[in-house]
Scaffold this motif. Structure first.
Motif, PDB file in Angstrom:
ATOM      1  N   THR A  50       0.834  -1.201   0.000  1.00  0.00           N
ATOM      2  CA  THR A  50       0.000   0.000   0.000  1.00  0.00           C
ATOM      3  C   THR A  50       0.871   1.254   0.000  1.00  0.00           C
ATOM      4  N   THR A  51       1.919   1.246   0.823  1.00  0.00           N
ATOM      5  CA  THR A  51       2.818   2.393   0.917  1.00  0.00           C
ATOM      6  C   THR A  51       3.453   2.722  -0.433  1.00  0.00           C
ATOM      7  N   LEU A  52       3.845   1.701  -1.159  1.00  0.00           N
ATOM      8  CA  LEU A  52       4.595   1.905  -2.404  1.00  0.00           C
ATOM      9  C   LEU A  52       3.720   2.130  -3.635  1.00  0.00           C
ATOM     10  N   ASP A  53       2.439   1.930  -3.494  1.00  0.00           N
ATOM     11  CA  ASP A  53       1.547   2.058  -4.650  1.00  0.00           C
ATOM     12  C   ASP A  53       1.154   3.520  -4.871  1.00  0.00           C
ATOM     13  N   ASN A  54       2.023   4.249  -5.572  1.00  0.00           N
ATOM     14  CA  ASN A  54       1.755   5.664  -5.842  1.00  0.00           C
ATOM     15  C   ASN A  54       2.383   6.078  -7.174  1.00  0.00           C
ATOM     16  N   THR A  55       2.063   7.265  -7.611  1.00  0.00           N
ATOM     17  CA  THR A  55       2.465   7.735  -8.943  1.00  0.00           C
ATOM     18  C   THR A  55       3.978   7.746  -9.140  1.00  0.00           C
ATOM     19  N   LEU A  56       4.721   8.232  -8.151  1.00  0.00           N
ATOM     20  CA  LEU A  56       6.172   8.299  -8.284  1.00  0.00           C
ATOM     21  C   LEU A  56       6.782   6.912  -8.433  1.00  0.00           C
ATOM     22  N   MET A  57       6.294   5.962  -7.655  1.00  0.00           N
ATOM     23  CA  MET A  57       6.803   4.592  -7.753  1.00  0.00           C
ATOM     24  C   MET A  57       6.458   3.984  -9.102  1.00  0.00           C
ATOM     25  N   HIS A  58       5.285   4.324  -9.620  1.00  0.00           N
ATOM     26  CA  HIS A  58       4.845   3.753 -10.897  1.00  0.00           C
ATOM     27  C   HIS A  58       5.759   4.159 -12.051  1.00  0.00           C
ATOM     28  N   GLU A  59       6.557   5.207 -11.846  1.00  0.00           N
ATOM     29  CA  GLU A  59       7.451   5.684 -12.895  1.00  0.00           C
ATOM     30  C   GLU A  59       8.817   5.009 -12.882  1.00  0.00           C
ATOM     31  N   THR A  60       9.070   4.170 -11.883  1.00  0.00           N
ATOM     32  CA  THR A  60      10.384   3.518 -11.790  1.00  0.00           C
ATOM     33  C   THR A  60      10.444   2.264 -12.660  1.00  0.00           C
ATOM     34  N   LYS A  61      11.661   1.919 -13.054  1.00  0.00           N
ATOM     35  CA  LYS A  61      11.852   0.711 -13.872  1.00  0.00           C
ATOM     36  C   LYS A  61      11.401  -0.536 -13.114  1.00  0.00           C
ATOM     37  N   ALA A  62      11.702  -0.560 -11.817  1.00  0.00           N
ATOM     38  CA  ALA A  62      11.339  -1.738 -11.022  1.00  0.00           C
ATOM     39  C   ALA A  62       9.837  -1.975 -11.044  1.00  0.00           C
ATOM     40  N   TRP A  63       9.066  -0.905 -10.863  1.00  0.00           N
ATOM     41  CA  TRP A  63       7.613  -1.053 -10.832  1.00  0.00           C
ATOM     42  C   TRP A  63       7.073  -1.381 -12.224  1.00  0.00           C
ATOM     43  N   LYS A  64       7.548  -0.663 -13.238  1.00  0.00           N
ATOM     44  CA  LYS A  64       7.052  -0.876 -14.599  1.00  0.00           C
ATOM     45  C   LYS A  64       7.301  -2.306 -15.090  1.00  0.00           C
ATOM     46  N   ASN A  65       8.411  -2.871 -14.658  1.00  0.00           N
ATOM     47  CA  ASN A  65       8.784  -4.206 -15.116  1.00  0.00           C
ATOM     48  C   ASN A  65       8.399  -5.313 -14.146  1.00  0.00           C
ATOM     49  N   ASP A  66       7.580  -4.962 -13.161  1.00  0.00           N
ATOM     50  CA  ASP A  66       7.131  -5.929 -12.152  1.00  0.00           C
ATOM     51  C   ASP A  66       8.330  -6.597 -11.487  1.00  0.00           C
ATOM     52  N   GLN A  67       9.291  -5.767 -11.093  1.00  0.00           N
ATOM     53  CA  GLN A  67      10.515  -6.261 -10.471  1.00  0.00           C
ATOM     54  C   GLN A  67      10.670  -5.710  -9.044  1.00  0.00           C
ATOM     55  N   VAL A  68       9.573  -5.837  -8.308  1.00  0.00           N
ATOM     56  CA  VAL A  68       9.556  -5.487  -6.881  1.00  0.00           C
ATOM     57  C   VAL A  68       9.437  -6.789  -6.096  1.00  0.00           C
ATOM     58  N   VAL A  69      10.454  -7.103  -5.307  1.00  0.00           N
ATOM     59  CA  VAL A  69      10.506  -8.364  -4.569  1.00  0.00           C
ATOM     60  C   VAL A  69      10.218  -8.092  -3.086  1.00  0.00           C
ATOM     61  N   TYR A  70       9.118  -8.655  -2.606  1.00  0.00           N
ATOM     62  CA  TYR A  70       8.750  -8.497  -1.199  1.00  0.00           C
ATOM     63  C   TYR A  70       9.264  -9.715  -0.419  1.00  0.00           C
ATOM     64  N   LEU A  71      10.258  -9.468   0.440  1.00  0.00           N
ATOM     65  CA  LEU A  71      10.828 -10.561   1.223  1.00  0.00           C
ATOM     66  C   LEU A  71       9.921 -10.907   2.401  1.00  0.00           C
ATOM     67  N   ASN A  72      10.068 -12.138   2.904  1.00  0.00           N
ATOM     68  CA  ASN A  72       9.446 -12.475   4.185  1.00  0.00           C
ATOM     69  C   ASN A  72      10.187 -11.653   5.237  1.00  0.00           C
ATOM     70  N   ALA A  73       9.506 -10.626   5.746  1.00  0.00           N
ATOM     71  CA  ALA A  73      10.178  -9.638   6.584  1.00  0.00           C
ATOM     72  C   ALA A  73      10.711 -10.210   7.895  1.00  0.00           C
ATOM     73  N   SER A  74       9.963 -11.117   8.512  1.00  0.00           N
ATOM     74  CA  SER A  74      10.410 -11.686   9.787  1.00  0.00           C
ATOM     75  C   SER A  74      11.725 -12.446   9.631  1.00  0.00           C
ATOM     76  N   ASP A  75      11.859 -13.139   8.511  1.00  0.00           N
ATOM     77  CA  ASP A  75      13.062 -13.942   8.297  1.00  0.00           C
ATOM     78  C   ASP A  75      14.325 -13.088   8.336  1.00  0.00           C
ATOM     79  N   ILE A  76      14.321 -11.991   7.606  1.00  0.00           N
ATOM     80  CA  ILE A  76      15.540 -11.182   7.489  1.00  0.00           C
ATOM     81  C   ILE A  76      15.665 -10.156   8.612  1.00  0.00           C
ATOM     82  N   TYR A  77      14.529  -9.696   9.136  1.00  0.00           N
ATOM     83  CA  TYR A  77      14.548  -8.629  10.144  1.00  0.00           C
ATOM     84  C   TYR A  77      14.657  -9.180  11.571  1.00  0.00           C
TER      85      TYR A  77
END
Length: 298
Positions: free
Chosen positions: A248-275
């Motif tokens: 929800t935080t990342l779903d905004n106009t500025l993010m939509h303009e990045t290569k990562a977002w346009k190419n569906d290259q956003v990787v959501y890690l299992n946060a508990s594992d790494i944090y």
């Protein structure tokens, strides 16, 4: 509480000392002699619980909340010893452990715990992978599980090789942590920098500070850096707190303009594992597996 601690200390010191076999092991504070193959252990470090569990070592007592779902069965069987920050001293004394392991968030408890039983600080911090693998070998030595430790090390090496192949020649990445609407970035020298260094994954922004809590950034920063890949850790999800999730935080106009977002290259890690359990052998392999899957489009 202080009276309870004093009583517990007195009772512990009153128990006759019996000669026991010991082994010399490396800890975060240097070499220490500890009981060999202790039967009853109290563990106040989640990365340690992770690795001990993988080795097949029973954890007798641990904090009431381990936060990570894959260790829930360990928590269910272990005696409740309070929290990482506020151990239940009376419960620890009642357990009569042969060895107490602290680390990371509980590292400042080592002197207090040493009044109850042999205690070691097994913090993993400056070199997550190097220290994590060293802890694996150390626990194998303490509990006579060297063969299992070697097997787990081989599994880790295989997973690392696969993850490296998955990220190779696929561009730059930016690691961010969301905390509700707030965002921090982590570079190669930061808390999660092992992802860059271990995988030879190029940084999208090399100037990020090495602060423990990352460098506070804006959406404009991400847009300007324009990474090929975005690796996301959701702190609220890691600690089980309500609030705006990372997607929800990342779903905004500025993010939509990045290569990562346009190419569906956003990787959501299992946060508990790494944090939460970062540096544990299972945690590291699970995180590498998440990254491999993400970069392979799965």
């Amino acid at each position: 509480m202080f009276r309870s601690l004093a009583c517990a200390s007195a009772l512990f010191l009153a128990v006759p000392a019996f000669a026991a076999e010991t082994v010399s092991v490396d800890t975060y504070r240097g070499a220490v002699d500890v009981p060999a193959n202790p039967e009853k252990i109290a563990v106040f470090d989640i990365a340690a619980v992770d690795t001990l569990s993988a080795l097949g070592v029973d954890v007798s007592g641990a904090p009431q909340n381990l936060y990570v779902d894959y260790l829930q069965s360990v928590a269910d069987k272990a005696e409740d010893l309070g929290t990482l920050f506020e151990p239940d001293i009376e419960a620890v004394h009642a357990l009569q452990p042969d060895l107490i392991i602290v680390g990371g968030r509980s590292s400042d408890q080592v002197d207090t715990m040493a009044e109850l039983a042999p205690a070691i600080d097994m913090t993993i911090w400056e070199d997550v992978v190097g220290q994590g693998l060293a802890r694996l070998g150390t626990y194998g030595k303490i509990f006579g599980r060297e063969d299992k430790a070697a097997e787990l090390r081989a599994d880790f090496d295989a997973q690392l090789k696969s993850a490296r192949a998955a990220v190779a020649d696929k561009g730059t990445a930016l690691i961010i942590l969301t905390n509700g609407p707030k965002i921090s970035a982590y570079g190669k020298a930061g808390r999660f920098g092992w992802v860059h260094s271990t995988l030879d994954l190029p940084e999208a922004a090399a100037e990020i500070s090495d602060s423990t809590h990352g460098e506070s950034i804006s959406f404009e920063f991400i847009q300007t850096v324009n990474p090929d890949w975005l690796i996301v850790i959701d702190r609220l999800a890691a600690i089980g707190q309500p609030g705006e999730d990372a997607k929800t935080t990342l779903d905004n106009t500025l993010m939509h303009e990045t290569k990562a977002w346009k190419n569906d290259q956003v990787v959501y890690l299992n946060a508990s594992d790494i944090y939460i359990s970062g540096g544990g052998i299972q945690s590291m392999m699970r995180t590498l597996s998440d990254i491999e899957a993400g970069f392979n489009g799965n």
